[in-house]
Scaffold this active site. Structure first.
Site, short mmCIF file in Angstrom:
data_model
loop_
_atom_site.label_atom_id
_atom_site.label_comp_id
_atom_site.label_asym_id
_atom_site.label_seq_id
_atom_site.Cartn_x
_atom_site.Cartn_y
_atom_site.Cartn_z
N ASP A 151 0.80 -1.22 0.00
CA ASP A 151 0.00 0.00 0.00
C ASP A 151 0.83 1.27 0.00
O ASP A 151 0.30 2.37 0.23
CB ASP A 151 -0.95 0.00 1.21
N ASP A 184 -6.84 -3.68 -6.02
CA ASP A 184 -6.47 -2.39 -5.41
C ASP A 184 -5.02 -2.00 -5.71
O ASP A 184 -4.66 -0.83 -5.74
CB ASP A 184 -6.63 -2.42 -3.88
N1 GLY Z 1 -7.38 -1.22 -0.40
C1 GLY Z 1 -8.37 -1.64 0.49
C2 GLY Z 1 -9.74 -1.19 0.20
O1 GLY Z 1 -10.08 -0.65 -0.83
O2 GLY Z 1 -10.54 -1.40 1.08
#
Ligand code: GLY
Length: 403
Positions: free
Chosen positions: A122, A180
């Site tokens: 992330d 994501d």
């Molecule tokens: N990246 C995690 C979400 O979108 O909840």
């Protein structure tokens, strides 16, 4: 350092970017919405000062629980830690209010140690939405270095056999990649431009190509999680974590894919990414389960539609992505993207979603869904809903610029 190939990439990008804006007439912005957006910026600055005053000094805001009047916070390692400073910086660009900038800088100090975090994919969200915006607002060698180190840390999670950056750590026979993760690639493109090292660029392109191959169904909806064999790169499982079912279309996942492939086209000018983003947009906008006001249910296949919860965060991300994608496509597609984004912004600006100043724990938007199956962050404000809502409003304001 592969200066030559980077030079080649840059020359290519420049020559393509001269021709990348599609020919369409200027989009006629809605005057009422422009006024609403100006007033939203003012209210948001007040809201974020309220949030700021309730925030413990060493914590990052996460969400607000209305029933127990509690601001939930996190440490800097949570995937959302970059959104609060990022939002403050976007607001500072609008208002020039030094209080917002000072608070952003205070948070950047707390966040900067994550540049060395190799345990998360992330880092794009965490570092590019924060330090990336800081670098755009007031460029500094220190910000640049944090971003370069972050890109290096993120790159350590790339497995050439799989052709992807690992999303979630799991058992050694798993290699989990979530849709994501497309959002973390923008940091890598920035790093190649900043350093001249094309390895970041190549990782981003390889990750996107592998994702395009394995994450999408024939209708261009995407799975949430693909589990690869880390030794051979073969797909072992296609499933969900935050969606309703393995075969459903989790709304925020579709939003991340749309935004991610739009960025891929911006950064590479490779038409296959534009086509992919356009197909994802069609899946979303032509979906019979997309409400007329265009803020999606938390999953396009949620079982209790029309009574299912909406996800404001997915709406905000989709609006922001469509406002960029429309610049690369000709009419009538572009007009449809701009109109749809406009509808989302109008919906999110109404009293159902937009919190009254002094309420909602200081967050801007109500009604997002973090992780429905885990019963976590359901129907609450979320930092990323606010961030992408602000970004989308800024993009709407600037729609007819740079033509
Ligand atoms: N990246 C995690 C979400 O979108 O909840």
């Amino acid at each position: 350092m592969k200066i030559r190939s980077v030079f080649f990439i840059n020359v290519l990008s420049i020559s393509f970017s001269l021709s990348c804006f599609a020919q369409h007439t200027s989009f006629k912005q809605d005057k009422n919405l422009l006024q609403t957006i100006s007033s939203n910026f003012k209210n948001t600055a007040t809201q974020y000062q309220f949030l700021m005053n309730n925030l413990p000094p060493d914590k990052f805001p996460k969400t607000y629980q209305l029933n127990i009047n509690t601001l939930e916070t996190s440490k800097s390692g949570w995937w959302c830690s970059g959104f609060y400073p990022g939002t403050l910086l976007l607001l500072y660009q609008q208002t020039k209010d030094k209080l917002l900038l000072n608070e952003a800088n205070r948070m950047l100090d707390l966040l900067q140690k994550e540049q060395y975090n190799k345990n998360t994919h992330d880092l794009g969200f965490m570092m590019y939405c924060s330090f990336g915006n800081a670098e755009k607002t007031e460029p500094k060698p220190a910000y640049k270095q944090v971003l370069i180190n972050s890109a290096k840390s993120l790159s350590t999670r790339f497995n050439p056999k799989v052709g992807c950056i690992k999303s979630w750590d799991s058992k050694p026979t798993d290699f989990l990649v979530i849709i994501d993760n497309m959002m973390n690639l923008e940091l890598l493109f920035w790093a190649t431009k900043a350093t001249g090292d094309s390895s970041f660029y190549k990782i981003a392109v390889t990750h996107a190509n592998t994702t395009m191959k394995n994450h999408f169904r024939p209708d261009c909806s995407s799975y949430h999680v693909i589990n690869y064999n880390p030794e051979t790169g073969t797909v072992q499982q296609k499933k969900t974590a935050q969606g309703y079912a393995d075969e459903s279309a989790w709304a925020r996942g579709q939003a991340w894919g749309l935004y991610g492939f739009t960025v891929m086209y911006r950064e590479t000018k490779d038409k296959k990414y534009l086509d992919q983003a356009t197909r994802i947009a069609s899946f979303i906008l032509q979906n019979p389960n997309l409400p007329k006001d265009k803020v999606p249910y938390w999953d396009f296949n949620a079982p209790n539609i029309p009574d299912a919860l909406r996800d404001a965060s997915a709406g905000a991300i989709i609006a922001s992505a469509l406002l960029e994608l429309g610049k690369y496509e000709p009419d009538p597609l572009a007009a449809n993207y701009f109109k749809s984004a406009e509808t989302i912004l109008q919906t999110l600006s109404n009293s159902t979603y937009l919190a009254k100043p002094g309420t909602n724990g200081g967050f801007i938007l109500e009604h997002s869904v973090g992780n429905f199956p885990a019963k976590s962050e359901v129907n609450v404000p979320l930092t990323y809903a606010d961030y992408y809502f602000l970004e989308a409003m800024m993009r709407y304001q600037n729609l007819n610029k740079n033509k």
